[in-house]
Design a protein around this motif. Structure first.
Motif, PDB file in Angstrom:
ATOM      1  N   GLU A   1       8.566  -6.245   2.663  1.00 40.70           N
ATOM      2  CA  GLU A   1       8.364  -6.736   4.029  1.00 40.70           C
ATOM      3  C   GLU A   1       8.689  -8.217   3.997  1.00 40.70           C
ATOM      4  OE1 GLU A   1       4.460  -5.210   4.712  1.00 40.70           O
ATOM      5  OE2 GLU A   1       5.204  -3.795   6.209  1.00 40.70           O
TER       6      GLU A   1
ATOM      7  N   SER B   1       4.153   6.255   5.502  1.00 42.39           N
ATOM      8  CA  SER B   1       4.461   6.306   6.927  1.00 42.39           C
ATOM      9  C   SER B   1       5.950   6.019   7.176  1.00 42.39           C
ATOM     10  CB  SER B   1       3.508   5.393   7.721  1.00 42.39           C
ATOM     11  OG  SER B   1       4.116   4.203   8.061  1.00 42.39           O
TER      12      SER B   1
ATOM     13  N   THR C   1      11.232  -4.798   7.616  1.00 39.69           N
ATOM     14  CA  THR C   1      10.943  -3.913   6.493  1.00 39.69           C
ATOM     15  C   THR C   1      12.289  -3.514   5.931  1.00 39.69           C
ATOM     16  OG1 THR C   1       9.009  -3.110   7.638  1.00 39.69           O
ATOM     17  CG2 THR C   1       9.805  -1.756   5.832  1.00 39.69           C
TER      18      THR C   1
ATOM     19  N   ASP D   1       0.183   3.707   1.798  1.00 37.34           N
ATOM     20  CA  ASP D   1       0.245   4.162   3.197  1.00 37.34           C
ATOM     21  C   ASP D   1       1.498   3.681   3.912  1.00 37.34           C
ATOM     22  OD1 ASP D   1      -2.092   5.417   2.865  1.00 37.34           O
ATOM     23  OD2 ASP D   1      -3.336   3.934   3.911  1.00 37.34           O
ATOM     24  N   SER D   2       1.908   2.421   3.657  1.00 34.14           N
ATOM     25  CA  SER D   2       3.076   1.922   4.382  1.00 34.14           C
ATOM     26  C   SER D   2       4.333   2.681   3.967  1.00 34.14           C
ATOM     27  CB  SER D   2       3.252   0.405   4.184  1.00 34.14           C
ATOM     28  OG  SER D   2       2.939   0.032   2.887  1.00 34.14           O
TER      29      SER D   2
ATOM     30  N   SER E   1       0.843  -1.199   0.000  1.00 31.53           N
ATOM     31  CA  SER E   1       0.000   0.000   0.000  1.00 31.53           C
ATOM     32  C   SER E   1       0.871   1.239   0.000  1.00 31.53           C
ATOM     33  CB  SER E   1      -0.898  -0.004   1.228  1.00 31.53           C
ATOM     34  OG  SER E   1      -0.119   0.338   2.351  1.00 31.53           O
TER      35      SER E   1
END
Ligand code: ATP
Length: 469
Positions: A349, A11, A358, A7-8, A5
């Motif tokens: 990941e 962030s 990660t 988002d990962s 995503s």
């Protein structure tokens, strides 16, 4: 593996100091982003690698750094004042504004949306029942043209200055300097001029992190050639190849996440005979990463010759009576969009035996930090030994080196994995000659980010090997 995503990655970028929201302490300014300590290294590495690949390593290329503010006539000649528009639609219910073609693109795909005419946008949105992403109603105004150039004023008295524009692309700076460059460098056709710099577009719907912003950096090339000598199809094919190779062989982007997309006939500007983009498989779908090659004929130089009244012809040095307006091939890359694709592509990941990690698997050529030196403990004499090695490496090489003492060694390895550092060097009591079980005196442990393999090496061999980097 592509990022699961966006988002990962967003962030991670915030957490580790790659990219921060702009003006954050004031509540931010929508869709502006600031590159943090690691982000600036990554973007600089991408730009420097681009410059090295396309300017320093080629005999047929030179560089330029033109001003952002240009005479407003430039934008009349280039066609930006009359043609640099996107189809703007308003939701009648909530008054939010959107780019009609982009909403259609999400439903119909990039090829189908690209060829639509302005008057087709609203009927098509209604027919396809595409509602307002903000309020969910289906009540669109007809699409109207919206010029994307940012206007500002030059002059000291407010209201009395001349209207000027922030450049929406770097390319025109190259065209207006064509005569200066060809006269001062005595370059012979075919030759190219490269430029890296900021561009500004008042995008209607910026978004998807740094994919579409109103301020961004471009890396552009105008490659001038004599169309009676070089077939444009050959120049075009070569630039497609060179652009692809830069992304795959230099930046290390996985080719499975890339594809060429030829512009449809209706999508081409009236002067262009062919344009091919390279698209990346972003988490939200395929999107333009760069223009691999756009054949602009002799349109630009002809326009500037006409609007400026200057003679912009090139004189053939072997036949001084022969003067021509060269044709142009334009590869155009967005530094921010490429940095985003590189981050997404490097993001992994991984499941380890008792853990997950990660890791950003950047190519060694662009990793923000080349290597990290990690003293095993905070004991003063161990830190002093590690500092000695750090100083030796930064003095003897051009590598970017991190020195990290905080936290357990395992945590520090994870941190370096997360920021994509290819090599970690651990200095321990073996290095000091105090514990043979850890290793011999004056040896260190080298850990590889991707294989996780650890190797013991003498400091002498290590610094000799690094000096060659
Ligand atoms: P799009 O269709 O995504 O709006 P474009 O076709 O208008 O892009 P070009 O004019 O070809 O883009 O610009 C060349 C490159 O500059 C693009 O491939 C992209 O990498 C970058 N670029 C263009 N607009 C933006 C933007 N608003 N934000 C970030 N990068 C951009």
């Amino acid at each position: 593996m592509p990022a699961t995503s966006l988002d990962s990655v967003v962030s991670l970028c915030k957490r580790r100091g790659f990219i921060f929201p702009g003006s954050e302490i004031y509540g931010g300014l929508a869709n502006t982003w600031d590159y943090g300590p690691l982000g600036v290294e990554l973007k600089n590495n991408i730009k420097q690698l681009w410059w090295k690949t396309f300017v320093h390593k080629r005999q047929d290329m030179v560089g330029l750094d033109a001003a952002i503010l240009m005479n407003p006539k430039v934008w009349e000649a280039s066609g930006h004042v009359s043609n640099f528009n996107d189809p703007l639609i308003d939701c009648k219910a909530c008054k939010q504004r959107f780019r009609g073609d982009k909403l259609l693109e999400e439903k119909l795909g990039i090829e189908a949306a690209a060829v639509l005419k302005l008057e087709q946008v609203q009927p098509m949105l209604m027919a396809e029942k595409i509602p307002c992403p903000s309020c969910g109603k289906l009540d669109w105004t007809p699409a109207k043209k919206f010029n994307l150039m940012f206007k500002t004023q030059q002059g000291v008295i407010e209201g009395e200055g001349t209207d000027i524009y922030l450049r929406p692309e770097t390319a025109q700076g190259i065209f207006v300097n064509f005569k200066n460059v060809s006269q001062t460098t005595r370059m012979r056709l075919p030759f190219g001029v490269a430029q890296i710099g900021k561009a500004f577009r008042n995008e209607i719907t910026p978004g998807n992190f740094t994919f579409r912003t109103r301020e961004f950096e471009q890396m552009e090339i105008e490659y001038f050639f004599d169309a009676t000598i070089n077939k444009w199809e050959d120049v075009f094919a070569q630039w497609k190849k060179d652009s692809w190779s830069f992304l795959v062989d230099q930046l290390g982007i996985n080719p499975e996440n890339l594809r060429f997309r030829d512009h449809e006939k209706d999508e081409l500007s009236h002067y262009s005979k062919g344009t091919t983009d390279i698209e990346y498989k972003f988490p939200w779908g395929w999107g333009e990463l760069c223009a691999a090659a756009a054949y602009r004929t002799d349109f630009d130089l002809n326009q500037h010759q006409q609007f400026s009244g200057e003679d912009l012809q090139y004189t053939d040095p072997d036949e001084p009576t022969r003067k021509i307006i060269p044709h142009v091939m334009e590869p155009s890359y967005g530094a921010d969009r490429i940095a985003l694709a590189v981050l997404l592509d490097a993001f992994n990941e991984e499941k380890l035996e008792n853990d997950t990690r990660t890791v950003l698997k950047f190519s060694d050529k662009i990793a923000p930090i080349d290597l990290a030196i990690l003293p095993l403990s905070k004991k003063e004499h161990l830190i002093a030994k590690a500092q000695e090695l750090y100083k030796k490496i930064i003095q003897e090489t051009d590598l970017t080196v991190d020195f990290d003492v905080t936290g357990s060694i395992g945590k520090r390895y994870r941190r370096q994995d997360e920021i994509g550092t290819p090599i970690c060097i651990t200095v321990d009591f073996g290095t000091l000659g105090e514990d043979e079980a850890q290793g011999l005196k004056d040896t260190v442990t080298i850990r590889d980010r991707d294989t996780l393999q650890q190797e013991r090496m003498s400091i002498e061999d290590l610094t000799e090997r690094l000096a060659r980097c």
